[in-house]
Design a protein around this motif. Sequence first.
Motif, PDB file in Angstrom:
ATOM      1  N   SER A   5       1.481  -1.455  -0.274  1.00 24.15           N
ATOM      2  CA  SER A   5      -0.291   0.506   0.173  1.00 24.15           C
ATOM      3  C   SER A   5       0.649   1.468  -0.258  1.00 24.15           C
ATOM      4  O   SER A   5       1.368   1.264   0.674  1.00 24.15           O
ATOM      5  CB  SER A   5      -0.803  -0.004   0.950  1.00 24.15           C
ATOM      6  N   ILE A   6       0.674   2.590  -1.041  1.00 20.39           N
ATOM      7  CA  ILE A   6       1.185   3.567  -0.867  1.00 20.39           C
ATOM      8  C   ILE A   6       1.174   4.450  -0.855  1.00 20.39           C
ATOM      9  O   ILE A   6      -0.489   4.527  -1.805  1.00 20.39           O
ATOM     10  CB  ILE A   6       1.886   3.612  -2.512  1.00 20.39           C
ATOM     11  N   ILE A   7       1.091   5.447   0.396  1.00 15.54           N
ATOM     12  CA  ILE A   7       0.514   6.642   0.769  1.00 15.54           C
ATOM     13  C   ILE A   7       0.955   8.141   0.072  1.00 15.54           C
ATOM     14  O   ILE A   7       2.157   7.688   0.402  1.00 15.54           O
ATOM     15  CB  ILE A   7       0.191   6.662   2.365  1.00 15.54           C
ATOM     16  N   ILE A   8       0.048   8.424  -0.261  1.00 10.91           N
ATOM     17  CA  ILE A   8       0.220   9.522  -1.123  1.00 10.91           C
ATOM     18  C   ILE A   8      -0.443  10.423  -0.872  1.00 10.91           C
ATOM     19  O   ILE A   8      -1.732  11.061  -0.993  1.00 10.91           O
ATOM     20  CB  ILE A   8       0.552  10.152  -3.034  1.00 10.91           C
ATOM     21  N   PRO A   9       0.334  11.306   0.185  1.00 10.68           N
ATOM     22  CA  PRO A   9      -0.870  12.894   0.702  1.00 10.68           C
ATOM     23  C   PRO A   9      -0.726  13.388  -0.385  1.00 10.68           C
ATOM     24  O   PRO A   9       0.768  14.200  -1.321  1.00 10.68           O
ATOM     25  CB  PRO A   9      -0.429  13.832   1.907  1.00 10.68           C
ATOM     26  N   CYS A  10      -1.573  14.948  -0.623  1.00 11.54           N
ATOM     27  CA  CYS A  10      -1.812  15.438  -1.634  1.00 11.54           C
ATOM     28  C   CYS A  10      -2.479  16.997  -1.245  1.00 11.54           C
ATOM     29  O   CYS A  10      -3.235  16.995  -1.122  1.00 11.54           O
ATOM     30  CB  CYS A  10      -2.128  15.176  -3.080  1.00 11.54           C
ATOM     31  N   ASP A  46      -6.847  23.496  -6.249  1.00 13.95           N
ATOM     32  CA  ASP A  46      -6.604  23.026  -7.782  1.00 13.95           C
ATOM     33  C   ASP A  46      -7.225  22.026  -8.320  1.00 13.95           C
ATOM     34  O   ASP A  46      -8.583  21.678  -7.408  1.00 13.95           O
ATOM     35  CB  ASP A  46      -5.125  23.569  -7.874  1.00 13.95           C
ATOM     36  N   GLU A  47      -7.169  21.169  -8.843  1.00 16.27           N
ATOM     37  CA  GLU A  47      -7.620  20.708  -9.001  1.00 16.27           C
ATOM     38  C   GLU A  47      -7.312  19.348  -9.768  1.00 16.27           C
ATOM     39  O   GLU A  47      -7.226  18.406  -9.927  1.00 16.27           O
ATOM     40  CB  GLU A  47      -8.107  20.451 -11.554  1.00 16.27           C
ATOM     41  N   THR A  48      -6.732  18.925  -7.817  1.00 14.10           N
ATOM     42  CA  THR A  48      -6.319  18.037  -7.670  1.00 14.10           C
ATOM     43  C   THR A  48      -7.348  16.840  -7.422  1.00 14.10           C
ATOM     44  O   THR A  48      -6.666  14.767  -7.907  1.00 14.10           O
ATOM     45  CB  THR A  48      -5.463  18.061  -6.049  1.00 14.10           C
ATOM     46  N   LEU A  52      -7.284  13.156  -9.812  1.00 16.58           N
ATOM     47  CA  LEU A  52      -7.344  11.650  -8.972  1.00 16.58           C
ATOM     48  C   LEU A  52      -8.642  10.770  -9.702  1.00 16.58           C
ATOM     49  O   LEU A  52      -8.328   9.826  -9.585  1.00 16.58           O
ATOM     50  CB  LEU A  52      -7.452  12.195  -7.420  1.00 16.58           C
ATOM     51  N   LYS A  53      -9.303  11.281  -9.995  1.00 11.62           N
ATOM     52  CA  LYS A  53     -10.781  10.974  -9.989  1.00 11.62           C
ATOM     53  C   LYS A  53     -10.749   9.813 -12.132  1.00 11.62           C
ATOM     54  O   LYS A  53     -10.836   8.773 -11.823  1.00 11.62           O
ATOM     55  CB  LYS A  53     -11.858  12.183 -10.804  1.00 11.62           C
ATOM     56  N   GLU A  54      -9.984  10.826 -11.907  1.00 10.71           N
ATOM     57  CA  GLU A  54      -9.504  10.871 -13.685  1.00 10.71           C
ATOM     58  C   GLU A  54      -8.681   8.724 -14.043  1.00 10.71           C
ATOM     59  O   GLU A  54      -8.296   8.237 -14.191  1.00 10.71           O
ATOM     60  CB  GLU A  54      -9.093  11.590 -14.464  1.00 10.71           C
ATOM     61  N   ALA A  55      -7.846   9.615 -13.013  1.00  8.16           N
ATOM     62  CA  ALA A  55      -6.547   8.293 -12.584  1.00  8.16           C
ATOM     63  C   ALA A  55      -7.609   7.622 -11.526  1.00  8.16           C
ATOM     64  O   ALA A  55      -6.442   5.889 -12.655  1.00  8.16           O
ATOM     65  CB  ALA A  55      -5.428   8.715 -11.921  1.00  8.16           C
ATOM     66  N   ALA A  56      -7.935   7.402 -10.991  1.00 10.87           N
ATOM     67  CA  ALA A  56      -8.808   5.841 -10.749  1.00 10.87           C
ATOM     68  C   ALA A  56      -9.701   4.392 -11.338  1.00 10.87           C
ATOM     69  O   ALA A  56      -9.821   4.149 -11.605  1.00 10.87           O
ATOM     70  CB  ALA A  56      -9.762   6.341  -9.404  1.00 10.87           C
TER      71      ALA A  56
END
Length: 309
Positions: A5-10, A46-48, A52-56
């Motif tokens: 599991s890779i946790i990435i705060p944004c 911003d559009e983060t 993320l939704k597109e990447a998912a």
Amino acid sequence: MKKLSIIIPCYNEQETVELFIHEMVKVESKVPLEFEYIFVNDGSRDETLRVLKEAAKLKENVNYLSFSRNFGKEAALIAGLQAATGEFVTVMDVDLQDPPELLPDMYQKIVEGYDIVGTRRSDRAGEPVIRSFFAKNFYKIINSISDVKMVDGARDFRLMTRQVVDAILELNEVNRFSKGLFSWVGFDTYYISYENRERSAGETTWNFWSLFKYSLEGIINFSEAPLTIATFIGVLSCALSILSMLYFFLSNLITQNPVPGWPSLICIILFLGGLQLFCLGIVGKYIGKIFLEVKKRPNYIVKESSLDI
């Protein structure tokens, strides 16, 4: 196959998310683990979230949590740890300052028997001189006044076993300083050094003042030394005041002159008043931490997520 599991705060990282995923895909084939990405959107303006939704949608192993507002990196870290389901867990910055290519070597150390494999910067190239100076001295101070030892240059980027993650999750405190918590839980730890890297894109949201406040959080959360210093200053000030009164009293008896120095008296009063306020400020900071802990507010509030939580 076991899972990582890779946790990435944004926070305002719309420019770096796709770059991060692209670089991580190169590493997936080099580590014999199933990758699970957990992006934590910490109230980005911003559009983060859209990215993320597109990447998912494009990658089924990409997941995201989105907070109702900005709760800070510490909240994002604990949210990611709580959502992680892998036998191994790592924390990474999305700006690629944490080199993804180190993961195979980190996993190899885990296989050798280490519980935590952390990373540390061997230099601070590209970092402002003043920030580097204060960062180095922070580690010297915290290690001299705290029982928990922290490695200079250590990053949040570390690979941990499930046992370590479970131990961290048992710590229910609201005021969190992850660098200290990672050290406090113990376990066999190995550090890999690497040269400092600049952000891949975008601008950092960490400035000198925010880092300074973060360092104060670390000192207060892992040391009672400031309270001891405040007590010492109080005792010393009281002793000096008594000696001063004795000196002026004897001086008046010997010289038979009234004690001069109204300006000096005002300066002494202001000096002692400043010391009292300083010590009260230290005590107040600790009381404030107690106040926050007693209220037991959640570390974060999730507004939407691709995970079933």
